[in-house]
Design a protein around this motif. Structure first.
Motif, short mmCIF file in Angstrom:
data_model
loop_
_atom_site.label_atom_id
_atom_site.label_comp_id
_atom_site.label_asym_id
_atom_site.label_seq_id
_atom_site.Cartn_x
_atom_site.Cartn_y
_atom_site.Cartn_z
N ILE A 1 -3.40 -6.74 -56.32
CA ILE A 1 -4.50 -5.81 -56.54
C ILE A 1 -4.63 -4.89 -55.33
O ILE A 1 -4.83 -5.35 -54.21
CB ILE A 1 -5.82 -6.55 -56.80
CG1 ILE A 1 -5.69 -7.47 -58.01
CG2 ILE A 1 -6.97 -5.55 -56.99
CD1 ILE A 1 -5.37 -6.77 -59.32
N GLN A 2 -4.52 -3.59 -55.58
CA GLN A 2 -4.64 -2.58 -54.53
C GLN A 2 -5.82 -1.67 -54.85
O GLN A 2 -5.88 -1.07 -55.93
CB GLN A 2 -3.34 -1.77 -54.42
CG GLN A 2 -3.35 -0.76 -53.29
CD GLN A 2 -2.01 -0.04 -53.18
OE1 GLN A 2 -1.05 -0.35 -53.88
NE2 GLN A 2 -1.95 0.94 -52.29
N ARG A 3 -6.74 -1.56 -53.92
CA ARG A 3 -7.92 -0.75 -54.14
C ARG A 3 -7.52 0.71 -54.42
O ARG A 3 -6.69 1.30 -53.73
CB ARG A 3 -8.83 -0.79 -52.91
CG ARG A 3 -10.19 -0.13 -53.13
CD ARG A 3 -11.01 -0.09 -51.85
NE ARG A 3 -11.25 -1.42 -51.29
CZ ARG A 3 -12.21 -2.22 -51.73
NH1 ARG A 3 -13.01 -1.85 -52.71
NH2 ARG A 3 -12.39 -3.41 -51.17
N ASP B 1 -7.39 -1.70 -59.12
CA ASP B 1 -8.52 -2.62 -59.08
C ASP B 1 -9.34 -2.55 -60.37
O ASP B 1 -10.11 -3.48 -60.66
CB ASP B 1 -9.40 -2.37 -57.86
CG ASP B 1 -9.88 -0.94 -57.75
OD1 ASP B 1 -9.05 -0.03 -57.71
OD2 ASP B 1 -11.11 -0.74 -57.70
N ASP B 2 -9.16 -1.48 -61.16
CA ASP B 2 -9.82 -1.41 -62.46
C ASP B 2 -9.21 -2.38 -63.47
O ASP B 2 -9.75 -2.56 -64.57
CB ASP B 2 -9.76 0.02 -63.01
CG ASP B 2 -8.34 0.49 -63.27
OD1 ASP B 2 -7.40 0.04 -62.57
OD2 ASP B 2 -8.16 1.33 -64.17
N LEU C 1 -8.77 -5.63 -62.87
CA LEU C 1 -9.21 -7.00 -62.62
C LEU C 1 -9.77 -7.67 -63.88
O LEU C 1 -9.34 -8.76 -64.26
CB LEU C 1 -10.27 -7.01 -61.52
CG LEU C 1 -9.79 -7.13 -60.08
CD1 LEU C 1 -10.96 -6.94 -59.13
CD2 LEU C 1 -9.14 -8.49 -59.85
N GLU D 1 -4.02 -10.31 -52.54
CA GLU D 1 -4.47 -9.18 -51.75
C GLU D 1 -3.27 -8.31 -51.37
O GLU D 1 -2.19 -8.82 -51.05
CB GLU D 1 -5.18 -9.66 -50.49
CG GLU D 1 -6.51 -10.32 -50.76
CD GLU D 1 -7.21 -10.78 -49.48
OE1 GLU D 1 -8.41 -11.10 -49.56
OE2 GLU D 1 -6.56 -10.85 -48.42
N TYR D 2 -3.48 -7.01 -51.39
CA TYR D 2 -2.44 -6.06 -51.01
C TYR D 2 -2.06 -6.29 -49.55
O TYR D 2 -2.89 -6.24 -48.65
CB TYR D 2 -2.98 -4.64 -51.20
CG TYR D 2 -2.06 -3.53 -50.76
CD1 TYR D 2 -0.75 -3.45 -51.24
CD2 TYR D 2 -2.51 -2.55 -49.89
CE1 TYR D 2 0.07 -2.41 -50.84
CE2 TYR D 2 -1.69 -1.50 -49.50
CZ TYR D 2 -0.40 -1.44 -49.98
OH TYR D 2 0.42 -0.41 -49.58
N MET E 1 -8.46 -5.03 -51.34
CA MET E 1 -9.65 -5.59 -51.97
C MET E 1 -9.64 -7.08 -51.66
O MET E 1 -8.68 -7.79 -52.00
CB MET E 1 -9.65 -5.36 -53.48
CG MET E 1 -10.82 -6.03 -54.18
SD MET E 1 -11.01 -5.54 -55.91
CE MET E 1 -11.85 -3.97 -55.69
N MET F 1 -12.97 -9.62 -55.18
CA MET F 1 -12.33 -9.81 -56.49
C MET F 1 -13.06 -10.88 -57.28
O MET F 1 -13.35 -10.71 -58.47
CB MET F 1 -10.86 -10.18 -56.31
CG MET F 1 -9.97 -9.03 -55.91
SD MET F 1 -8.21 -9.46 -56.03
CE MET F 1 -7.77 -9.59 -54.31
N ARG G 1 -16.43 -9.65 -58.54
CA ARG G 1 -16.37 -8.72 -59.66
C ARG G 1 -16.09 -9.46 -60.97
O ARG G 1 -16.71 -9.18 -62.00
CB ARG G 1 -15.30 -7.65 -59.41
CG ARG G 1 -15.30 -6.57 -60.49
CD ARG G 1 -14.28 -5.48 -60.26
NE ARG G 1 -14.55 -4.68 -59.05
CZ ARG G 1 -13.86 -3.58 -58.74
NH1 ARG G 1 -12.87 -3.16 -59.54
NH2 ARG G 1 -14.15 -2.92 -57.65
#
Length: 321
Positions: free
Chosen positions: A173-175, A179-180, A182, A200-201, A216, A221, A224
């Motif tokens: 997951i990269q912000r 990240d949308d 998730l 994490e990235y 993120m 994470m 969310r």
């Protein structure tokens, strides 16, 4: 002889063995090599390395790449190391992007003696998959997504049971990039009874323009996802790379590999060896810090040379990323 510990008292427990530097995807956060380095280890050399690591205490063998399914001797290696189970090897696992995992290949891996497989998927729609896998367009991304979803079914049918932890799904997951995804990925895994392992990235040696602002964190994470499906934190297992949560409604759980925000260096027990036989005691180690094992892997070499070299390397280890 007692198994050696490193300079911080950490034992060797996991050997991560890369079989190839090549990959059929071009994920920008990973940037795999387009060709193999010179001097790839042979099947016999890899078996010697695994045997030495098991003698020093490694109980788990993780086969990686690049994309390990590109290696023609994958099943042969899994078969070749089966006798090491009598010497302490407990688990053989594979990490793959899944795009090449056919039904027949999944069965062959299981029959060869593979215990566990983790597939990778960084999005739940064609556009996101294409963006994260370095593919040309959403249509190609959709085909890749379809292939990975089929691979999940092939692995399950071959006997890799998610309920027993033998089949999991990784997602980096990269912000600002995916990240949308998730919640869509969590929903997909809830429907498949899969543990979703969020990663994490990470910095991979200044090859991916890494910045901490793109990370993120594990806690964010989990928060969310927990807002949509309430979660309950679980205690982290000793030597585990992941922190786990379970859904309060009983529909499985998630894990997050928090290498950046909550490093697991304190009890890290992993040794990494590249496809061309260079040993590293930290995933984030500089290329110049590796130990080339090939001098101890020649036909004329002392059979105990690799074990002695790894023992010295491990005892001198002080890595704390």
């Amino acid at each position: 002889m007692a198994s050696p510990t490193d300079g911080l008292g950490r034992p060797l427990g996991v050997l991560r063995l890369s079989l190839t530097a090549r990959c059929n995807l071009a994920c920008p956060y990973c940037l795999p090599d387009g060709q193999e380095p010179p001097g790839l280890l042979t099947l016999q050399q890899r078996r010697v390395v695994v045997q030495a690591a098991v003698a020093l205490g490694a109980q788990s063998l993780r086969l990686t790449g690049g994309e390990p399914l590109l290696h023609p001797e994958l099943e042969s290696l899994i078969e070749a190391v089966q006798p090491l189970r009598a010497q302490g090897l407990r688990e053989i696992a594979l990490t793959s992007n899944g795009t090449l995992l056919s039904a027949s290949r999944a069965r062959a891996l299981r029959e060869a003696g593979l215990d566990r497989i983790t597939l990778s998927l960084d999005g739940a729609d064609g556009t996101s998959v294409a963006r994260m896998a370095g593919l040309s367009d959403a249509r190609t991304g959709a085909r890749t997504l379809e292939a990975v979803l089929a691979a999940i079914g092939h692995a399950r049918d071959a006997g890799f049971d998610p309920a027993a932890g033998a089949l999991k799904l990784n997602a980096v997951i990269q912000r600002g990039r995916n990240d949308d995804q998730l919640l869509p990925l969590a929903e997909l895994c809830r429907g498949q009874d899969l543990e979703l392992r969020l990663i994490e990235y990470m910095d991979v040696g200044n090859r991916n323009d890494w910045s901490p602002t793109d990370v993120m964190s594990a806690s964010e994470m989990a928060e969310r996802i927990g807002t949509r499906w309430p979660l309950e934190a679980l205690e982290r297992d000793l030597h585990s790379t992941a922190r786990r949560w379970r859904y309060r409604d009983g529909a499985g759980g998630i894990a997050v590999v928090a290498s950046v925000s909550q490093p697991f260096c304190g009890d890290c027990n992993r040794l990494r060896i590249t496809a061309d036989g260079v040993a590293y005691t930290c995933l984030f180690a500089a290329p110049s810090s590796g130990l080339d094992l090939k001098p101890w892997l020649q036909p004329s070499s002392d059979p105990m040379g690799v074990e002695q070299a790894l023992t010295q390397l491990w005892r001198s280890r002080h890595d704390r990323y």
